[in-house]
Scaffold this motif. Structure first.
Motif, PDB file in Angstrom:
ATOM      1  N   LEU A 179       0.845  -1.115  -0.080  1.00  0.00           N
ATOM      2  CA  LEU A 179       0.031   0.092   0.119  1.00  0.00           C
ATOM      3  C   LEU A 179       0.749   1.289   0.119  1.00  0.00           C
ATOM      4  N   LEU A 180       1.755   1.188   0.750  1.00  0.00           N
ATOM      5  CA  LEU A 180       2.811   2.371   1.008  1.00  0.00           C
ATOM      6  C   LEU A 180       3.464   2.810  -0.541  1.00  0.00           C
ATOM      7  N   ILE A 181       3.858   1.677  -1.254  1.00  0.00           N
ATOM      8  CA  ILE A 181       4.512   2.221  -2.323  1.00  0.00           C
ATOM      9  C   ILE A 181       3.589   2.550  -3.598  1.00  0.00           C
ATOM     10  N   ARG A 182       2.362   2.170  -3.277  1.00  0.00           N
ATOM     11  CA  ARG A 182       1.142   2.753  -4.309  1.00  0.00           C
ATOM     12  C   ARG A 182       0.835   4.106  -4.152  1.00  0.00           C
ATOM     13  N   LYS A 183       0.893   4.249  -2.682  1.00  0.00           N
ATOM     14  CA  LYS A 183       0.473   5.622  -2.557  1.00  0.00           C
ATOM     15  C   LYS A 183       1.650   6.752  -2.671  1.00  0.00           C
ATOM     16  N   ARG A 184       2.570   6.315  -2.744  1.00  0.00           N
ATOM     17  CA  ARG A 184       3.767   7.180  -3.161  1.00  0.00           C
ATOM     18  C   ARG A 184       4.024   7.411  -4.684  1.00  0.00           C
ATOM     19  N   ARG A 185       3.813   6.186  -5.434  1.00  0.00           N
ATOM     20  CA  ARG A 185       3.676   6.410  -6.790  1.00  0.00           C
ATOM     21  C   ARG A 185       2.545   7.164  -7.233  1.00  0.00           C
ATOM     22  N   VAL A 186       1.411   7.235  -6.656  1.00  0.00           N
ATOM     23  CA  VAL A 186       0.341   8.175  -6.982  1.00  0.00           C
ATOM     24  C   VAL A 186       0.654   9.528  -6.663  1.00  0.00           C
ATOM     25  N   MET A 187       1.345   9.537  -5.318  1.00  0.00           N
ATOM     26  CA  MET A 187       1.714  11.143  -5.124  1.00  0.00           C
ATOM     27  C   MET A 187       2.819  11.728  -6.290  1.00  0.00           C
ATOM     28  N   MET A 188       3.526  10.975  -6.660  1.00  0.00           N
ATOM     29  CA  MET A 188       4.845  11.123  -7.804  1.00  0.00           C
ATOM     30  C   MET A 188       4.026  11.506  -9.053  1.00  0.00           C
ATOM     31  N   PHE A 189       2.944  10.730  -9.478  1.00  0.00           N
ATOM     32  CA  PHE A 189       1.829  11.077 -10.289  1.00  0.00           C
ATOM     33  C   PHE A 189       1.395  12.466 -10.570  1.00  0.00           C
ATOM     34  N   PHE A 190       0.839  12.870  -9.110  1.00  0.00           N
ATOM     35  CA  PHE A 190       0.206  13.955  -8.954  1.00  0.00           C
ATOM     36  C   PHE A 190       1.203  15.263  -9.209  1.00  0.00           C
ATOM     37  N   ARG A 191       2.530  15.151  -8.835  1.00  0.00           N
ATOM     38  CA  ARG A 191       3.459  16.070  -8.941  1.00  0.00           C
ATOM     39  C   ARG A 191       3.834  16.252 -10.306  1.00  0.00           C
ATOM     40  N   GLU A 192       3.746  15.150 -11.098  1.00  0.00           N
ATOM     41  CA  GLU A 192       4.167  15.263 -12.446  1.00  0.00           C
ATOM     42  C   GLU A 192       2.882  15.853 -13.236  1.00  0.00           C
ATOM     43  N   LEU A 193       1.632  15.795 -12.772  1.00  0.00           N
ATOM     44  CA  LEU A 193       0.816  16.226 -13.412  1.00  0.00           C
ATOM     45  C   LEU A 193       0.664  17.743 -13.378  1.00  0.00           C
ATOM     46  N   GLU A 194       1.082  18.280 -11.971  1.00  0.00           N
ATOM     47  CA  GLU A 194       1.381  19.651 -11.871  1.00  0.00           C
ATOM     48  C   GLU A 194       2.252  20.344 -12.766  1.00  0.00           C
ATOM     49  N   LYS A 195       3.246  19.714 -13.086  1.00  0.00           N
ATOM     50  CA  LYS A 195       4.187  20.150 -13.895  1.00  0.00           C
ATOM     51  C   LYS A 195       3.885  20.257 -15.402  1.00  0.00           C
ATOM     52  N   ILE A 196       3.321  19.122 -16.013  1.00  0.00           N
ATOM     53  CA  ILE A 196       3.149  19.000 -17.319  1.00  0.00           C
ATOM     54  C   ILE A 196       1.767  19.611 -17.801  1.00  0.00           C
ATOM     55  N   SER A 197       0.899  19.726 -16.659  1.00  0.00           N
ATOM     56  CA  SER A 197      -0.840  19.837 -17.049  1.00  0.00           C
ATOM     57  C   SER A 197      -1.130  21.103 -16.180  1.00  0.00           C
ATOM     58  N   ASN A 198      -0.433  21.431 -15.373  1.00  0.00           N
ATOM     59  CA  ASN A 198      -0.764  22.579 -14.165  1.00  0.00           C
ATOM     60  C   ASN A 198      -2.237  22.221 -13.647  1.00  0.00           C
ATOM     61  N   LEU A 199      -2.169  20.754 -13.458  1.00  0.00           N
ATOM     62  CA  LEU A 199      -3.515  20.357 -12.686  1.00  0.00           C
ATOM     63  C   LEU A 199      -2.692  19.829 -11.062  1.00  0.00           C
ATOM     64  N   LYS A 200      -3.612  20.783 -10.239  1.00  0.00           N
ATOM     65  CA  LYS A 200      -3.188  20.526  -8.985  1.00  0.00           C
ATOM     66  C   LYS A 200      -4.153  19.735  -8.113  1.00  0.00           C
ATOM     67  N   ILE A 201      -3.624  18.603  -7.482  1.00  0.00           N
ATOM     68  CA  ILE A 201      -4.782  17.554  -6.918  1.00  0.00           C
ATOM     69  C   ILE A 201      -4.422  17.778  -5.185  1.00  0.00           C
TER      70      ILE A 201
END
Length: 346
Positions: free
Chosen positions: A55-77
């Motif tokens: 569970l921990l690794i999946r939460k971390r990977r989704v957090m990483m996905f959120f950070r990338e979305l903010e950089k490439i699509s200006n979408l802050k979650i």
């Protein structure tokens, strides 16, 4: 006894002085907390049988996905409602971003597939909750089939890696060396090491209990006596972690270490030792297996120790081991050379 294993045991004997050195106390670090929408996602996964480390690794990977979305699509979650802004266009940009990192050789094709697989799991959850109205399908070009290899690591490379780890000033080196030794001595997978809890380690009997979804639970003996002193030194350090976790191996925030963290740790230690990735967990597992096969251990016992469900998986190592021995022997065997000359003459 196989020469590789004998050389490593002699090397460990020469490192006796490490067992008597005082262990530095570490600074306590606060435990990282995840936002509520990720904890909801984790609760959903937990019902499907995922472990705490998984569970921990999946939460971390989704957090990483959120950070990338903010950089490439200006979408802050910041909450689950914000996930409605995740569109197929956003995902295309994310895929392009991963392809670019792959082109720079920052990550491997398998890592790209891993990242996308974690994102798909989260997107499936959003689709199930009616937060997004499309079902994400991983593009075929990103799907990497499992590979089968037998990467044998020579004793010199292993000792170079160990030396580099032990020369570090940080006391975390005792955790890292213990993990490396366990993989080499038992053939454990990183995911199995991340599953070990404090009660699963028996220092008196020199045994550990490991678990993985793929292989179930099994009890393994730590045959190399030098693993125990490093484990004891790590346990001294572990007391200083700000943690209530019952997992044996912790990360620097006091949470149970994940299989991904173990893989990353080994890669970073490789960079310090060799300047590149050379000795990974899979190669150490294969080295254990090759040593066991070449020492003429019972194949059924080796298969059980590795957690193989089918003996054919272990037979793969026997085949590759024979190939390696032949390739190392033939060029120096005068009888084989003579036979080759006769065949050429015919």
């Amino acid at each position: 006894m196989n020469n590789t294993k004998k050389e490593i045991q002699q090397y460990l004997l020469s490192k006796e002085e490490n067992f008597s050195k005082p262990v530095k106390r570490r600074k306590q670090q606060s435990k990282k907390r995840f936002p509520s929408h990720l904890e909801e996602f984790a609760t959903y996964l937990e019902k499907s049988g995922y472990s705490e480390a998984g569970l921990l690794i999946r939460k971390r990977r989704v957090m990483m996905f959120f950070r990338e979305l903010e950089k490439i699509s200006n979408l802050k979650i910041n909450c689950l409602e914000d996930c409605k802004g995740i569109t197929e266009t956003c995902l295309k940009k994310y895929e392009t971003h991963l392809e670019y990192r792959y082109s720079l050789k920052e990550i491997s094709a398998r890592t790209v597939y891993g990242y996308i697989s974690y994102v798909k799991l989260f997107l499936d959850y959003l689709y199930m909750r009616n937060i997004i109205n499309f079902e994400y399908i991983i593009p075929r070009k990103f799907i990497v089939p499992p590979t089968r290899s037998n990467d044998f690591v020579d004793a010199k490379s292993i000792m170079t890696l160990f030396d580099s780890v032990l020369n570090r000033k940080s006391e975390i080196k005792y955790r890292n060396i213990a993990i490396l030794l366990i993989i080499l001595d038992t053939g454990c997978r990183p995911v199995e090491i991340s599953s070990i809890k404090l009660n699963d380690l028996n220092l008196t009997e020199k045994t550990i209990i490991v678990y993985s979804f793929k292989s179930g639970q099994r009890k393994l003996t730590l045959t190399d006596g030098k693993i125990i002193p490093y484990l004891k030194m790590y346990l001294q350090i572990r007391k200083d972690f700000d943690s209530t976790s019952d997992y044996l191996f912790l990360n620097e925030t006091g949470e149970g270490i994940t299989s991904s963290s173990i893989t990353n740790m080994i890669f970073k230690e490789n960079l310090k030792a060799f300047g590149k990735g050379k000795v990974n967990a899979k190669a150490l597992r294969h080295t254990y297996t090759t040593n066991a096969v070449e020492n003429k251990n019972d194949l059924k016992e080796i298969s059980a120790a590795l957690g193989h469900k089918h003996l054919v998986s272990t037979m793969h190592y026997l085949h590759r081991s024979k190939q390696r021995l032949i390739s190392n022997t033939l060029p120096y065997d005068p009888l084989i050379a003579a036979l080759k000359e006769d065949n050429n003459a015919d």
